[in-house]
Design a protein around this motif. Structure first.
Motif, mmCIF file in Angstrom:
data_model
loop_
_atom_site.group_PDB
_atom_site.id
_atom_site.type_symbol
_atom_site.label_atom_id
_atom_site.label_comp_id
_atom_site.label_asym_id
_atom_site.label_seq_id
_atom_site.Cartn_x
_atom_site.Cartn_y
_atom_site.Cartn_z
ATOM 1 N N GLU A 264 62.254 28.143 47.131
ATOM 2 C CA GLU A 264 63.419 28.277 46.246
ATOM 3 C C GLU A 264 64.299 29.426 46.710
ATOM 4 N N VAL A 265 65.635 29.184 46.751
ATOM 5 C CA VAL A 265 66.603 30.182 47.210
ATOM 6 C C VAL A 265 67.791 30.199 46.254
ATOM 7 N N ASP A 266 68.226 31.413 45.910
ATOM 8 C CA ASP A 266 69.406 31.605 45.053
ATOM 9 C C ASP A 266 70.272 32.652 45.737
ATOM 10 N N ILE A 267 71.440 32.238 46.257
ATOM 11 C CA ILE A 267 72.311 33.170 46.963
ATOM 12 C C ILE A 267 73.663 33.252 46.275
ATOM 13 N N ASP A 268 74.100 34.492 46.034
ATOM 14 C CA ASP A 268 75.325 34.756 45.279
ATOM 15 C C ASP A 268 76.144 35.803 46.029
ATOM 16 N N PHE A 269 77.325 35.403 46.488
ATOM 17 C CA PHE A 269 78.197 36.318 47.228
ATOM 18 C C PHE A 269 79.399 36.748 46.377
ATOM 19 N N SER A 270 79.198 36.884 45.090
ATOM 20 C CA SER A 270 80.301 37.205 44.181
ATOM 21 C C SER A 270 80.853 38.609 44.389
ATOM 22 N N GLN A 271 80.170 39.449 45.182
ATOM 23 C CA GLN A 271 80.720 40.764 45.477
ATOM 24 C C GLN A 271 81.819 40.694 46.535
ATOM 25 N N GLU A 272 81.962 39.558 47.205
ATOM 26 C CA GLU A 272 83.055 39.378 48.152
ATOM 27 C C GLU A 272 84.366 39.214 47.380
ATOM 28 N N SER A 273 85.385 39.980 47.753
ATOM 29 C CA SER A 273 86.645 39.992 47.003
ATOM 30 C C SER A 273 87.808 39.370 47.761
ATOM 31 N N GLU A 274 87.579 38.939 49.023
ATOM 32 C CA GLU A 274 88.655 38.358 49.822
ATOM 33 C C GLU A 274 88.174 37.085 50.511
ATOM 34 N N PHE A 275 89.124 36.178 50.737
ATOM 35 C CA PHE A 275 88.814 34.954 51.469
ATOM 36 C C PHE A 275 88.879 35.233 52.968
ATOM 37 N N ASN A 276 87.786 34.983 53.653
ATOM 38 C CA ASN A 276 87.739 35.097 55.111
ATOM 39 C C ASN A 276 87.074 33.845 55.663
ATOM 40 N N LEU A 358 85.710 33.706 40.598
ATOM 41 C CA LEU A 358 86.858 34.225 41.350
ATOM 42 C C LEU A 358 87.348 33.147 42.313
ATOM 43 N N ILE A 359 88.617 32.739 42.145
ATOM 44 C CA ILE A 359 89.238 31.759 43.024
ATOM 45 C C ILE A 359 90.243 32.497 43.905
ATOM 46 N N PHE A 360 90.144 32.305 45.211
ATOM 47 C CA PHE A 360 90.949 33.072 46.162
ATOM 48 C C PHE A 360 92.333 32.448 46.326
ATOM 49 N N GLU A 361 93.357 33.252 46.037
ATOM 50 C CA GLU A 361 94.722 32.768 46.133
ATOM 51 C C GLU A 361 95.120 32.463 47.575
ATOM 52 N N ASP A 362 94.497 33.158 48.535
ATOM 53 C CA ASP A 362 94.830 32.939 49.949
ATOM 54 C C ASP A 362 93.921 31.888 50.598
ATOM 55 N N TYR A 363 93.324 31.034 49.780
ATOM 56 C CA TYR A 363 92.472 29.955 50.260
ATOM 57 C C TYR A 363 93.216 29.090 51.271
#
Length: 456
Positions: A264-276, A358-363
């Motif tokens: 079982e794996v749970d990965i959360d990258f919600s600390q990322e604040s920019e779209f790259n 968080l939805i990235f405006e620069d998507y």
């Protein structure tokens, strides 16, 4: 009536009273000595003890807080003094400004040693500390040296803003579960802990600093469970052939790991604040955990993972049978949604956990597609919808166009048996609209004659 109630309580057998008290929340249980002396005695016979300052101190006035805190400390002192001489299973102490009540903490520790506690929790972080600001932080209290006398009795140790001496962990011959938080943990300290205390199976790190390079080397570890929560880790190296559970919250990382037994794996990258455009890195992470049966991914991954060299699916399929997507069901997540469906050909259960994200405006779109007609224009029908997907759960449906069209697409599954929808529970006057829109799905075209749809 009040007298009758008192007589009723008095007539209850001790085992039943003990069961009742064991189900009380701790903040209610702490009030039982005031309510009834007999209940106090019953609670003292409990094996799990939780002293939490937050249940006593709730005033906004500093003067009142100090008075309430004094009551809390006095309560602990009195309680320990009158507790019977018997073993306890779990002892938890949560207190702020531990430097000002060191004597009480020492008394609590001595109490746990005398009773051979199996699980010890010392929780001391400053409530004013912010999640991601580690500058100038340090452990607010040092673990009393006589804790190490617990030796073979201690099985679980959880320290938050509480320093320790790694070398003394040699004494803990039965320790299986270790949690550390709000403290500096150097990687050499972590390696020493795991090398000298090889009984540790579960490691939980929460808001620890100086762990950017999480390099535990090539030597096999005995860990079966690893949780890393907001430790600013950017690189992982470890060999954990028996690891079954991995949960991570933080920034995107690179890795060199061995987790062949992962389940079982749970990965959360919600600390990322920019779209790259880091799709290749995310694909590598998914590949590292490809053996997992259960997988939870975040909205960031859904938005970013198609930006890699393979925007439609993984080159090598995932073994996932139970997939949870934490999503806002925004149009920018749809390409990632498709990517995950295509990458999980063995998928049997899908959960859409819809919540603010968080939805990235620069998507940037990974390929040419009309997001308004996304599902209607799909040329590739995922293998899981043809052969394996049987259950879909939608939690928090708001009945947006993206949500409804996604549900309609999933309903084309050839072996689908259940779609369970739980509507968004918010008093905004739109519940009737949400329910009415969701009911339209019942009449929509279905790919399986056995499909049942429930709406709650």
């Amino acid at each position: 009536m009040a007298r009758d109630n008192m007589e009723l309580f008095s007539s209850i057998l001790k085992p039943l009273l003990l069961a009742i008290v064991s189900f009380l929340p701790s903040q209610e249980a702490t009030r039982t000595p005031i309510l009834l002396q007999k209940w106090s005695k019953i609670w003292q016979s409990e094996e799990n003890i939780d002293f939490n300052e937050n249940f006593f101190v709730d005033s906004t006035s500093d003067e009142n807080k100090q008075e309430q805190r004094k009551v809390f400390i006095n309560f602990i002192t009195s309680w320990i003094a009158h507790f019977p001489s018997r073993a306890i299973n779990r002892f938890s102490l949560t207190v702020s400004n531990p430097q000002t009540c060191g004597e009480t903490i020492e008394r609590c520790v001595a109490f746990t040693i005398q009773r051979g506690v199996k699980e010890l929790i010392l929780d001391f972080p400053d409530p004013k500390w912010e999640d991601n600001d580690f500058d100038g932080k340090h452990a607010l209290f040092q673990l009393p040296t006589h804790v190490y006398q617990l030796g073979l009795s201690l099985e679980s140790l959880k320290l938050y803003s509480c320093g320790f001496d790694a070398q003394d962990f040699l004494n803990f011959g039965a320790l299986k579960d270790l949690s550390l938080g709000w403290i500096e943990v150097k990687i050499k300290t972590l390696k020493k802990l795991l090398s000298i205390c090889r009984t540790i199976e579960s490691l939980n790190l929460k808001k620890c600093w100086n762990l950017a390079n999480f390099d535990l080397g090539d030597e096999p570890l005995g860990l079966t469970r690893l949780v890393v929560n907001k430790c600013d880790s950017e690189y992982f190296i470890f060999n954990a052939p028996n690891l079954k559970y991995f949960k991570y919250s933080g920034v995107v990382f690179t890795s060199d790991i061995n987790v062949r037994a992962i389940e079982e794996v749970d990965i959360d990258f919600s600390q990322e604040s920019e779209f790259n455009e880091r799709g290749n890195e995310l694909c590598q992470i998914l590949h590292d955990f490809s053996a997992a049966n259960i997988l939870t991914v975040c909205s960031y991954l859904l938005q970013v993972v198609p930006s890699g060299d393979e925007p439609v699916k993984m080159q090598s399929a995932l073994n996932v049978k139970h997939l949870t997507l934490k999503t806002k069901m925004h149009s920018y997540e749809l390409c990632g949604f498709e990517f995950m469906l295509n990458s999980c050909p063995l998928l049997e259960k899908l959960i859409l956990d819809i919540s603010p994200q968080l939805i990235f405006e620069d998507y940037t779109l990974p390929y040419q597609v009309d997001l308004k007609k996304f599902w209607q224009t799909r040329r590739v029908f995922p293998e899981c919808l043809k052969n394996s997907l049987k259950v879909v759960e939608v939690i928090g449906l708001r009945a947006t166009n993206e949500e409804l069209m996604t549900c309609c697409f999933l309903m084309q599954g050839k072996v689908l048996e259940q779609i369970n929808i739980k509507l968004w529970n918010e008093d905004d006057g739109k519940e009737e609209f949400r329910r009415g829109s969701a009911q339209l799905l019942v009449k929509a075209q279905k790919g399986s004659k056995n499909l049942q749809i429930s709406i709650d």
